[in-house]
Design a protein around this motif. Structure first.
Motif, PDB file in Angstrom:
ATOM      1  N   GLN A 291      47.106  44.612  -4.839  1.00  0.00           N
ATOM      2  CA  GLN A 291      47.295  43.803  -6.389  1.00  0.00           C
ATOM      3  C   GLN A 291      46.630  43.669  -7.485  1.00  0.00           C
ATOM      4  O   GLN A 291      46.156  44.984  -7.532  1.00  0.00           O
ATOM      5  CB  GLN A 291      45.994  42.142  -5.867  1.00  0.00           C
ATOM      6  N   GLN A 292      47.375  43.693  -8.496  1.00  0.00           N
ATOM      7  CA  GLN A 292      47.834  43.560  -9.719  1.00  0.00           C
ATOM      8  C   GLN A 292      46.454  42.981 -10.229  1.00  0.00           C
ATOM      9  O   GLN A 292      46.177  42.462 -10.081  1.00  0.00           O
ATOM     10  CB  GLN A 292      49.115  43.052 -10.448  1.00  0.00           C
ATOM     11  N   VAL A 293      45.678  44.013 -10.920  1.00  0.00           N
ATOM     12  CA  VAL A 293      44.855  43.903 -11.109  1.00  0.00           C
ATOM     13  C   VAL A 293      44.774  44.982 -12.845  1.00  0.00           C
ATOM     14  O   VAL A 293      45.144  45.439 -13.351  1.00  0.00           O
ATOM     15  CB  VAL A 293      42.979  44.672 -10.403  1.00  0.00           C
ATOM     16  N   PRO A 294      43.129  44.600 -13.112  1.00  0.00           N
ATOM     17  CA  PRO A 294      43.407  44.699 -15.233  1.00  0.00           C
ATOM     18  C   PRO A 294      42.376  45.915 -15.114  1.00  0.00           C
ATOM     19  O   PRO A 294      41.994  46.899 -13.922  1.00  0.00           O
ATOM     20  CB  PRO A 294      42.415  44.128 -15.635  1.00  0.00           C
ATOM     21  N   ILE A 295      43.106  46.560 -16.106  1.00  0.00           N
ATOM     22  CA  ILE A 295      42.393  48.372 -15.598  1.00  0.00           C
ATOM     23  C   ILE A 295      41.002  48.504 -16.956  1.00  0.00           C
ATOM     24  O   ILE A 295      40.891  48.081 -17.825  1.00  0.00           O
ATOM     25  CB  ILE A 295      43.737  49.303 -16.461  1.00  0.00           C
ATOM     26  N   ASP A 296      40.323  48.484 -16.421  1.00  0.00           N
ATOM     27  CA  ASP A 296      38.568  49.086 -16.832  1.00  0.00           C
ATOM     28  C   ASP A 296      38.757  50.017 -17.839  1.00  0.00           C
ATOM     29  O   ASP A 296      38.041  49.838 -19.120  1.00  0.00           O
ATOM     30  CB  ASP A 296      37.312  48.720 -15.952  1.00  0.00           C
ATOM     31  N   ALA A 297      38.810  50.862 -17.380  1.00  0.00           N
ATOM     32  CA  ALA A 297      38.631  52.777 -18.721  1.00  0.00           C
ATOM     33  C   ALA A 297      39.851  53.437 -17.846  1.00  0.00           C
ATOM     34  O   ALA A 297      40.464  53.300 -16.842  1.00  0.00           O
ATOM     35  CB  ALA A 297      37.476  52.996 -18.570  1.00  0.00           C
ATOM     36  N   TYR A 298      40.645  53.890 -18.965  1.00  0.00           N
ATOM     37  CA  TYR A 298      41.273  54.830 -18.917  1.00  0.00           C
ATOM     38  C   TYR A 298      41.378  56.846 -19.459  1.00  0.00           C
ATOM     39  O   TYR A 298      40.276  56.994 -20.114  1.00  0.00           O
ATOM     40  CB  TYR A 298      42.704  54.754 -19.282  1.00  0.00           C
ATOM     41  N   GLY A 299      41.705  57.762 -19.060  1.00  0.00           N
ATOM     42  CA  GLY A 299      41.098  58.917 -19.344  1.00  0.00           C
ATOM     43  C   GLY A 299      40.279  59.791 -18.684  1.00  0.00           C
ATOM     44  O   GLY A 299      40.067  59.472 -17.337  1.00  0.00           O
TER      45      GLY A 299
END
Length: 130
Positions: free
Chosen positions: A12-20
């Motif tokens: 499913q499509q979900v928000p992204i909590d962090a990147y890097g």
């Protein structure tokens, strides 16, 4: 500790909590590498730099185009212009395509997803992030 993103797909499509650090965190999982965020789910994306953004590598997005109004393309640390053929392919499907640095693309994707907009993202992993 977050679980590893299994089999290169989350259903499913979900928000992204962090990147890097060369990847992303979402849904209590971590994913190393680039990522497609689509109405059909979150998919591993085998693109490491902006030159790898092609109609072929965007094929999963084109397949989901009828469920999208906007596609944000996180082009890495810097904004990179997209091939006119890519823009035309999305225009024909009535999808707005917006290249933006990956950090800005993640933040905008999360806002539009929270607003329940028909949004997708194609995100090149970056080392520096949040």
């Amino acid at each position: 500790m977050a679980d590893t993103f299994g089999a290169g797909r989350f259903p499913q499509q979900v928000p992204i909590d962090a990147y890097g650090n060369g990847g992303f965190r979402f849904a209590d999982m971590s994913h190393k590498g680039s990522l497609l965020c689509l109405p059909t789910g979150m998919l591993s994306w085998d693109v490491k730099e902006a030159a790898g953004i092609t109609l072929e590598t965007l094929a999963p997005v084109l397949e989901a185009a009828e469920r999208l109004d906007v596609l944000l393309v996180g082009t890495g640390e810097e904004i990179v212009f997209l091939d006119p053929a890519i823009r035309q392919a999305f225009r024909e499907r009535k999808v707005i395509i917006e290249p933006i640095a990956t950090g800005g693309a993640v933040r905008t994707y999360n806002v539009l997803l929270a607003e329940e907009r028909a949004v997708g993202a194609a995100l090149i992993a970056v080392e520096r992030g949040k």
